[in-house]
Design a protein around this motif. Structure first.
Motif, PDB file in Angstrom:
ATOM      1  N   GLN A 122      10.579  25.733  -8.174  1.00 37.41           N
ATOM      2  CA  GLN A 122      11.370  26.650  -7.151  1.00 37.41           C
ATOM      3  C   GLN A 122      10.656  27.684  -6.476  1.00 37.41           C
ATOM      4  OE1 GLN A 122      13.599  28.963 -10.556  1.00 37.41           O
ATOM      5  NE2 GLN A 122      14.608  27.254 -11.222  1.00 37.41           N
ATOM      6  N   ALA A 125       9.615  25.208  -3.545  1.00 42.18           N
ATOM      7  CA  ALA A 125      10.722  25.186  -2.428  1.00 42.18           C
ATOM      8  C   ALA A 125      10.802  26.369  -1.490  1.00 42.18           C
ATOM      9  CB  ALA A 125      11.902  24.871  -3.104  1.00 42.18           C
ATOM     10  N   LEU A 126      10.744  27.633  -2.208  1.00 41.21           N
ATOM     11  CA  LEU A 126      10.950  28.795  -1.383  1.00 41.21           C
ATOM     12  C   LEU A 126       9.887  28.992  -0.613  1.00 41.21           C
ATOM     13  CD1 LEU A 126      12.725  30.992  -4.052  1.00 41.21           C
ATOM     14  CD2 LEU A 126      13.777  29.921  -2.302  1.00 41.21           C
ATOM     15  N   ALA A 129      10.311  26.964   2.610  1.00 43.09           N
ATOM     16  CA  ALA A 129      11.331  27.388   3.207  1.00 43.09           C
ATOM     17  C   ALA A 129      10.948  28.694   3.948  1.00 43.09           C
ATOM     18  CB  ALA A 129      12.489  27.321   2.321  1.00 43.09           C
ATOM     19  N   HIS A 130      10.569  29.436   3.343  1.00 45.20           N
ATOM     20  CA  HIS A 130      10.611  30.772   4.059  1.00 45.20           C
ATOM     21  C   HIS A 130       9.254  30.915   4.733  1.00 45.20           C
ATOM     22  CE1 HIS A 130      14.376  32.063   2.567  1.00 45.20           C
ATOM     23  NE2 HIS A 130      14.157  31.372   1.547  1.00 45.20           N
ATOM     24  N   GLN A 136      15.640  22.362   4.341  1.00 45.50           N
ATOM     25  CA  GLN A 136      15.564  21.771   3.088  1.00 45.50           C
ATOM     26  C   GLN A 136      15.280  20.298   3.109  1.00 45.50           C
ATOM     27  OE1 GLN A 136      19.286  22.985   1.757  1.00 45.50           O
ATOM     28  NE2 GLN A 136      18.441  24.831   0.518  1.00 45.50           N
ATOM     29  N   LYS A 151      17.904  21.563  -2.897  1.00 42.85           N
ATOM     30  CA  LYS A 151      18.882  22.557  -2.843  1.00 42.85           C
ATOM     31  C   LYS A 151      19.069  23.134  -4.034  1.00 42.85           C
ATOM     32  CE  LYS A 151      21.632  20.365   0.994  1.00 42.85           C
ATOM     33  NZ  LYS A 151      22.734  19.646   1.383  1.00 42.85           N
ATOM     34  N   THR A 154      15.973  25.733  -4.517  1.00 47.62           N
ATOM     35  CA  THR A 154      16.185  26.645  -3.762  1.00 47.62           C
ATOM     36  C   THR A 154      17.261  27.872  -4.256  1.00 47.62           C
ATOM     37  OG1 THR A 154      15.548  25.477  -1.806  1.00 47.62           O
ATOM     38  CG2 THR A 154      16.480  27.569  -1.294  1.00 47.62           C
TER      39      THR A 154
END
Length: 165
Positions: A122, A125-126, A129-130, A136, A151, A154
């Protein structure tokens, strides 16, 4: 024709029926092998793998043992990936030790601590992404995992961050 034979022939409705019938069993099996936060990821990857490898399935040998063997392999893969990731992780700089840091740094420290508390998939992924500013779809491609898994990770990660903050 039984469910295993239909699945081996590529019947998409058989995959749906297989998921309905065996997902609870696969989930239970995976929960004994991986941490709770990763069980849904393992189940998703198992049924994706079932569909991708359906031509190798021998209906005479039984569907349930085949599914559980795939679940075990995917759970082990996930545990190994998390172990590799945790060995590569570098600690974040402790900004709280900087003099005259102010409230913005306090908030950054809170976010850093909350991110560190997340499960590795997790968090990964974050962060991609950020901080990496990846979509994604780009994350899925980079990590070589299904888009649905990205997905889910996230969404779960953001939900957990909200609880922690």
């Amino acid at each position: 024709m039984n469910l295993g034979e239909r699945l081996a022939r590529g019947d998409e409705t058989a995959l749906s029926e297989c998921y309905t019938a065996f997902a609870p069993l696969v989930r239970h099996h995976a929960s004994r092998l991986v941490p709770r936060h990763a069980v849904d990821d393992v189940v998703q990857v198992v049924f994706l793998d079932v569909w991708r490898s359906r031509r190798r399935f021998d209906p005479a040998r039984g569907l349930e043992p085949w599914l559980l063997a795939i679940a075990r392999r995917r759970a082990i893969d996930l545990l190994r990936a998390e172990a590799r990731h945790s060995r590569r992780a570098t600690p974040l700089v402790d900004a709280a030790r900087v003099p005259d840091a102010g409230p913005a740094v306090d908030a950054a420290c809170d976010i850093r601590d909350a991110l560190a508390a997340l499960p590795a998939p997790q968090r990964q992924a974050l962060v991609l992404a950020h901080f990496g500013q990846l979509t994604q779809r780009e994350i899925a491609h980079r990590l070589d995992i299904p888009l649905g898994t990205v997905k889910a990770r996230t969404a779960r990660g953001l939900r957990r961050l909200r609880e922690l903050l």
